[in-house]
Design an enzyme around this catalytic site. Structure first.
Site, PDB file in Angstrom:
ATOM      1  N   CYS A   1       8.094   1.994   4.538  1.00  0.00           N
ATOM      2  CA  CYS A   1       8.252   2.696   5.912  1.00  0.00           C
ATOM      3  C   CYS A   1       8.730   4.166   5.596  1.00  0.00           C
ATOM      4  CB  CYS A   1       9.221   1.929   6.697  1.00  0.00           C
ATOM      5  SG  CYS A   1      10.882   1.586   6.174  1.00  0.00           S
TER       6      CYS A   1
ATOM      7  N   GLU B   1      12.979  -1.317  13.580  1.00  0.00           N
ATOM      8  CA  GLU B   1      13.053  -0.174  12.701  1.00  0.00           C
ATOM      9  C   GLU B   1      11.438  -0.272  12.379  1.00  0.00           C
ATOM     10  OE1 GLU B   1      11.548   1.042   9.546  1.00  0.00           O
ATOM     11  OE2 GLU B   1      12.640   0.008   8.425  1.00  0.00           O
TER      12      GLU B   1
END
Length: 495
Positions: A287, A251
């Protein structure tokens, strides 16, 4: 239990159920007051990393045979230990990271929400499937992989460690966790709390420099790598893992866009507050935060005016332990300098930089790794502050003229983690269907729209694989098909 708001915390490597001393330690400062040392963490050696991997490999031989009900029961006990220690964890996390207390509590909330979901769903998600059919019988099982190397980042160190630990262990794997050196303390303490409910060697924690990371990604005993972090680091991990063809869940970075259609109501104060929060929660260091904002030209001027009003109401920059604080310092000096460089570059290119919010304590602000949140206007679509992931308290707002243009601007990015579309719901969904992103939220963004019941991950250079949801559990397994055919002779093979 440690008193995280008073004491200097010392963590050590945790290998095969024991704390392992190291020859040297690194200090972790308080980003709100860098003169204060929050604690120390070890510089784990490559040899100790090998020891941790071997301990996990040995423990796997037994752990993989443990019934799923026992795995779940142990994880539930670990959840209760985390819940009981929440205040201590939150204070330690806030001191080492710079998160305001409410934000640190939010991270624990998300962590526990996911761990509980994984416990509730693991038995059914991992249940083997048996199909009787005309050709015979087929058994599909979800088998554990082995040793998982988990490398977590500094921005959400606990949530992005438990997102790996819980499904890996419930699926029958063992794990070696390496927290980030920029937020190593609370993550290590939480991992040890979990480990106390599991057999020795099932959970191991190492720290250290690049050589430790290389060992975790290259060692042939490691079956899977679970990494959250930057795209550049992921490229090195992929190269190292290619030597033994390891399974990976990555990720990575995102340059998430928020798109405001002409049907968006700029007078909606709650919506304006949501977008401000989605830009500056955790000081913009998430993020999936909205890092670039595109607004239809017909509402652009009114939007900017209302955005500034909402930002100035919500943003209060100060000590993370001050209940009035909504935005704390940047986590580390390197990141502060990087974000500051992007802002100055935009200014030099002719952009208008507008400071936002209220500084509660000027002296504290000047001594810590603080940056006042800023709004950047009149920049070009391809300026660095627009196309690069800032990961800090600044956001550009740009006008667009039509839907086709903004879809192109969104999709030309090398990233595709999350996005958001704001406006009339049906129209927003039509636009969302054309965006290249792992998750698109309608009329909200960032963690305000996160749902751990569904998969999370990115397109393109934002990652490989998915976390959360059923996929986030099964990603720690190998599918094993057992065929029992009814007819053994094939008609097209001569006798």
């Amino acid at each position: 239990m440690w008193k995280a708001d008073q004491e200097t915390v010392i963590v050590e490597a945790f290998i095969n159920g024991h704390h392992v001393p190291s020859r040297s330690q690194s200090a972790k400062e308080n980003p709100a007051d860098p003169a204060e040392i929050v604690g120390y963490f070890p510089v784990t050696t490559k040899e100790q990393a090998v020891e941790a991997i071997e301990a996990a490999a040995e423990a796997f031989k037994i752990w993989k045979k443990t019934p799923i009900d026992e795995r779940i029961a142990r994880m539930r006990k670990a959840i209760e230990k985390i819940r009981a220690a929440e205040n201590e964890i939150v204070h330690l996390l806030s001191r080492e990271h710079g998160k305001p207390l409410y934000d640190a509590h939010g991270e624990i909330y998300v962590s526990l929400m996911w761990m509980e979901f994984a416990c509730n769903e693991a038995a059914s998600v991992l249940q083997e499937e048996v199909q009787e059919h005309d050709h015979g019988k087929t058994i599909l099982s979800y088998d554990p992989m082995g040793v998982v190397a988990a490398i977590s980042p500094w921005n959400y160190p606990i949530a992005l460690s438990t997102i790996k630990i819980a499904p890996a262990l419930l699926a029958g794997n063992t794990i070696v966790l390496k927290p980030s050196p920029f937020a190593p303390l609370a993550a290590a303490k939480v991992a040890e709390l979990i480990a106390s409910e599991f057999p020795a060697g099932v959970i191991n924690v190492v720290h250290g420099d690049a050589d430790v990371g290389v060992e975790l990604t290259r060692n042939p005993l490691v079956a899977k790598i679970a990494f959250t972090g930057g795209t550049a680091t992921a490229k090195h991990i992929i190269k190292a893992a290619s030597e033994t063809i390891k399974d990976m869940t990555l990720e990575l970075g995102g340059n998430d866009a928020a798109i405001f259609l002409d049907s968006f109501d700029v007078q909606d104060e709650r919506a304006m507050r949501r977008i401000v929060i989605s830009n500056f929660l955790t000081t913009g260091q998430i993020c999936m935060i909205a890092k670039r904002v595109y607004v239809h030209r017909s509402i652009y001027d009114a939007f900017v005016e209302k955005y500034i009003e909402a930002a100035n109401r919500w943003i209060r920059i100060g000590d993370p332990f001050d209940a009035n604080t909504t935005v704390g310092p940047v986590n580390n000096l390197k990141q502060k300098n990087y974000v500051q460089g992007l802002i100055e570059d935009a200014r030099q290119r002719g952009a208008k930089v507008i400071p936002l919010g209220q500084i509660l304590d000027q002296q504290r602000f000047e001594q810590g790794y603080y940056l006042q949140p800023t709004l950047v206007l009149d920049c070009d679509y391809h300026d660095p502050i627009v196309v690069e992931e800032q990961f800090g308290p600044t956001v550009p707002i740009l006008p667009f003229d039509d839907v086709e243009q903004v879809i192109h601007l969104h999709n030309e990015s090398i990233y595709g983690l999350t996005s958001s579309v704001w406006g009339q719901e049906e129209e927003a969904i039509l636009v969302a269907r054309q965006l290249e992103a792992g998750t698109t939220m309608i009329n909200t963004a960032a963690v305000q729209g996160l749902d751990v019941r569904f998969p999370f991950g990115g397109f393109k250079q934002s990652g490989i694989g998915r976390e959360y949801g059923a996929e986030g559990i099964r990603t720690y397994t190998e599918q094993h098909v057992i065929n029992v055919p009814k007819t053994l002779d094939l008609p097209y093979i001569p006798e």
